[in-house]
Design a protein around this motif. Sequence first.
Motif, PDB file in Angstrom:
ATOM      1  N   ASP A  61      -4.436   7.337 -23.512  1.00  0.00           N
ATOM      2  CA  ASP A  61      -5.275   8.307 -22.802  1.00  0.00           C
ATOM      3  C   ASP A  61      -6.453   7.679 -22.080  1.00  0.00           C
ATOM      4  O   ASP A  61      -7.183   8.356 -21.369  1.00  0.00           O
ATOM      5  CB  ASP A  61      -5.783   9.386 -23.768  1.00  0.00           C
ATOM      6  N   HIS A  62      -6.660   6.383 -22.269  1.00  0.00           N
ATOM      7  CA  HIS A  62      -7.717   5.691 -21.521  1.00  0.00           C
ATOM      8  C   HIS A  62      -7.391   4.204 -21.471  1.00  0.00           C
ATOM      9  O   HIS A  62      -6.609   3.701 -22.279  1.00  0.00           O
ATOM     10  CB  HIS A  62      -9.094   5.906 -22.176  1.00  0.00           C
ATOM     11  N   ILE A  63      -7.989   3.530 -20.509  1.00  0.00           N
ATOM     12  CA  ILE A  63      -7.841   2.081 -20.393  1.00  0.00           C
ATOM     13  C   ILE A  63      -8.970   1.419 -21.178  1.00  0.00           C
ATOM     14  O   ILE A  63     -10.134   1.801 -21.045  1.00  0.00           O
ATOM     15  CB  ILE A  63      -7.860   1.635 -18.922  1.00  0.00           C
ATOM     16  N   THR A  64      -8.606   0.455 -21.992  1.00  0.00           N
ATOM     17  CA  THR A  64      -9.609  -0.224 -22.798  1.00  0.00           C
ATOM     18  C   THR A  64     -10.566  -1.050 -21.934  1.00  0.00           C
ATOM     19  O   THR A  64     -10.180  -1.578 -20.884  1.00  0.00           O
ATOM     20  CB  THR A  64      -8.944  -1.144 -23.844  1.00  0.00           C
ATOM     21  N   GLY A  65     -11.783  -1.180 -22.404  1.00  0.00           N
ATOM     22  CA  GLY A  65     -12.765  -2.024 -21.728  1.00  0.00           C
ATOM     23  C   GLY A  65     -12.769  -3.447 -22.232  1.00  0.00           C
ATOM     24  O   GLY A  65     -13.639  -4.244 -21.885  1.00  0.00           O
ATOM     25  N   SER A  66     -11.774  -3.804 -23.043  1.00  0.00           N
ATOM     26  CA  SER A  66     -11.756  -5.098 -23.710  1.00  0.00           C
ATOM     27  C   SER A  66     -11.794  -6.275 -22.736  1.00  0.00           C
ATOM     28  O   SER A  66     -12.579  -7.214 -22.904  1.00  0.00           O
ATOM     29  CB  SER A  66     -10.521  -5.189 -24.606  1.00  0.00           C
ATOM     30  N   ASP A  67     -10.944  -6.248 -21.723  1.00  0.00           N
ATOM     31  CA  ASP A  67     -10.874  -7.382 -20.795  1.00  0.00           C
ATOM     32  C   ASP A  67     -12.192  -7.555 -20.030  1.00  0.00           C
ATOM     33  O   ASP A  67     -12.686  -8.670 -19.875  1.00  0.00           O
ATOM     34  CB  ASP A  67      -9.722  -7.183 -19.807  1.00  0.00           C
ATOM     35  N   LYS A  68     -12.774  -6.448 -19.600  1.00  0.00           N
ATOM     36  CA  LYS A  68     -14.027  -6.513 -18.845  1.00  0.00           C
ATOM     37  C   LYS A  68     -15.174  -6.976 -19.736  1.00  0.00           C
ATOM     38  O   LYS A  68     -16.023  -7.775 -19.315  1.00  0.00           O
ATOM     39  CB  LYS A  68     -14.339  -5.145 -18.239  1.00  0.00           C
ATOM     40  N   ARG A  70     -14.825  -8.855 -22.385  1.00  0.00           N
ATOM     41  CA  ARG A  70     -14.553 -10.262 -22.681  1.00  0.00           C
ATOM     42  C   ARG A  70     -15.030 -11.153 -21.540  1.00  0.00           C
ATOM     43  O   ARG A  70     -15.608 -12.223 -21.774  1.00  0.00           O
ATOM     44  CB  ARG A  70     -13.063 -10.455 -22.946  1.00  0.00           C
ATOM     45  N   SER A  71     -14.795 -10.731 -20.316  1.00  0.00           N
ATOM     46  CA  SER A  71     -15.239 -11.510 -19.157  1.00  0.00           C
ATOM     47  C   SER A  71     -16.763 -11.598 -19.090  1.00  0.00           C
ATOM     48  O   SER A  71     -17.321 -12.620 -18.689  1.00  0.00           O
ATOM     49  CB  SER A  71     -14.701 -10.877 -17.873  1.00  0.00           C
ATOM     50  N   ALA A  72     -17.434 -10.520 -19.506  1.00  0.00           N
ATOM     51  CA  ALA A  72     -18.894 -10.467 -19.400  1.00  0.00           C
ATOM     52  C   ALA A  72     -19.605 -11.158 -20.557  1.00  0.00           C
ATOM     53  O   ALA A  72     -20.737 -11.643 -20.394  1.00  0.00           O
ATOM     54  CB  ALA A  72     -19.352  -9.019 -19.317  1.00  0.00           C
ATOM     55  N   THR A  73     -18.964 -11.215 -21.723  1.00  0.00           N
ATOM     56  CA  THR A  73     -19.665 -11.695 -22.912  1.00  0.00           C
ATOM     57  C   THR A  73     -19.006 -12.877 -23.619  1.00  0.00           C
ATOM     58  O   THR A  73     -19.590 -13.436 -24.549  1.00  0.00           O
ATOM     59  CB  THR A  73     -19.784 -10.555 -23.951  1.00  0.00           C
ATOM     60  N   ASN A  74     -17.795 -13.237 -23.204  1.00  0.00           N
ATOM     61  CA  ASN A  74     -17.009 -14.275 -23.871  1.00  0.00           C
ATOM     62  C   ASN A  74     -16.630 -13.893 -25.310  1.00  0.00           C
ATOM     63  O   ASN A  74     -16.374 -14.767 -26.157  1.00  0.00           O
ATOM     64  CB  ASN A  74     -17.752 -15.623 -23.882  1.00  0.00           C
ATOM     65  N   CYS A  75     -16.582 -12.599 -25.598  1.00  0.00           N
ATOM     66  CA  CYS A  75     -16.133 -12.151 -26.911  1.00  0.00           C
ATOM     67  C   CYS A  75     -14.618 -12.344 -27.027  1.00  0.00           C
ATOM     68  O   CYS A  75     -13.939 -12.645 -26.040  1.00  0.00           O
ATOM     69  CB  CYS A  75     -16.494 -10.684 -27.135  1.00  0.00           C
ATOM     70  N   LEU A  76     -14.091 -12.156 -28.221  1.00  0.00           N
ATOM     71  CA  LEU A  76     -12.667 -12.276 -28.469  1.00  0.00           C
ATOM     72  C   LEU A  76     -12.037 -10.896 -28.561  1.00  0.00           C
ATOM     73  O   LEU A  76     -12.602  -9.979 -29.160  1.00  0.00           O
ATOM     74  CB  LEU A  76     -12.406 -13.045 -29.766  1.00  0.00           C
ATOM     75  N   SER A  77     -10.852 -10.758 -27.977  1.00  0.00           N
ATOM     76  CA  SER A  77     -10.106  -9.508 -28.031  1.00  0.00           C
ATOM     77  C   SER A  77      -9.136  -9.558 -29.214  1.00  0.00           C
ATOM     78  O   SER A  77      -8.281 -10.428 -29.283  1.00  0.00           O
ATOM     79  CB  SER A  77      -9.335  -9.291 -26.725  1.00  0.00           C
ATOM     80  N   ALA A 221      -1.679  -1.072 -18.741  1.00  0.00           N
ATOM     81  CA  ALA A 221      -2.949  -1.796 -18.625  1.00  0.00           C
ATOM     82  C   ALA A 221      -3.427  -2.277 -19.987  1.00  0.00           C
ATOM     83  O   ALA A 221      -3.898  -3.405 -20.139  1.00  0.00           O
ATOM     84  CB  ALA A 221      -4.001  -0.903 -17.976  1.00  0.00           C
ATOM     85  N   ASN A 222      -3.293  -1.441 -21.008  1.00  0.00           N
ATOM     86  CA  ASN A 222      -3.760  -1.804 -22.336  1.00  0.00           C
ATOM     87  C   ASN A 222      -2.887  -2.865 -22.980  1.00  0.00           C
ATOM     88  O   ASN A 222      -3.337  -3.597 -23.873  1.00  0.00           O
ATOM     89  CB  ASN A 222      -3.845  -0.556 -23.215  1.00  0.00           C
ATOM     90  N   GLU A 223      -1.635  -2.979 -22.548  1.00  0.00           N
ATOM     91  CA  GLU A 223      -0.793  -4.068 -23.016  1.00  0.00           C
ATOM     92  C   GLU A 223      -1.232  -5.405 -22.427  1.00  0.00           C
ATOM     93  O   GLU A 223      -0.761  -6.462 -22.827  1.00  0.00           O
ATOM     94  CB  GLU A 223       0.668  -3.772 -22.687  1.00  0.00           C
ATOM     95  N   HIS A 224      -2.165  -5.317 -21.450  1.00  0.00           N
ATOM     96  CA  HIS A 224      -2.768  -6.517 -20.871  1.00  0.00           C
ATOM     97  C   HIS A 224      -4.283  -6.524 -21.085  1.00  0.00           C
ATOM     98  O   HIS A 224      -5.059  -6.946 -20.230  1.00  0.00           O
ATOM     99  CB  HIS A 224      -2.437  -6.616 -19.371  1.00  0.00           C
ATOM    100  N   CYS A 225      -4.706  -5.990 -22.245  1.00  0.00           N
ATOM    101  CA  CYS A 225      -6.109  -5.976 -22.666  1.00  0.00           C
ATOM    102  C   CYS A 225      -7.003  -5.157 -21.758  1.00  0.00           C
ATOM    103  O   CYS A 225      -8.223  -5.337 -21.749  1.00  0.00           O
ATOM    104  CB  CYS A 225      -6.653  -7.405 -22.790  1.00  0.00           C
TER     105      CYS A 225
END
Length: 229
Positions: A61-68, A70-77, A221-225
């Motif tokens: 029902d929504h696209i995760t913000g994980s990839d964005k 991760r790009s901004a903070t270098n966190c791990l998904s 999209a969520n299958e690609h973080c």
Amino acid sequence: MLFRQLFDAESNTYTYLIADTNTKEAVIVDPVLEQVERDLKLLQELGITLCYCLETHIHADHITGSDKLRSATNCLSIVPDNSHVVCANGYVKDGDVLQLGEISIQAIATPGHTDSHYAYLLNHDRVLTGDALFIRGCGRTDFQSGNAGTLYDSVTQRLFTLPDDTLVYPGHDYRGHTVSTIGEEKHWNPRFVRRSRENFIELMSALNLPNPKKMMEAVPANEHCGSVI
């Protein structure tokens, strides 16, 4: 422990920000793409470092913000095992514990809404139930390899066996509720109270719900973080 419950009105999704107040290390659970700027601003204001993005499941029902994020903070998904997400940095299995300073986050396998769904028990006093258990409801089981019988088992055998005073923080809410307890849901949740496994399966098969509006774009999209090309 710093604990924040954040809300996306379009998808009725709760996102959770958890941080250790001593180490300033943080994890965000089920982030929403459209709310990433809000989340980044909050991280900056609170002076905490995002170490992990953690998903309860692959959302429809929504696209995760994980990839964005991760790009901004270098966190791990981090995603549940068997979720077919090849871009993740790590995977959780049943019983795994993610440690952030003095905060323990224990993974509890709760399949049924999808075949790779997890709840997360925080410091043994609150549980993030994702779409397995809502306040006075539960997630649907009619797509993404969902299974009503499996969900019934997950809730009754994995979640309802937690102490009654364990706080319940769901992945969504559609009625204005923010928090409940395991004891409260065992007593008042109409999806489970006085229902056999067979009766629950019949109930879920008769719901006839429309597909989520963003399902066709959200799942791939969520299958690609959450990467949107």
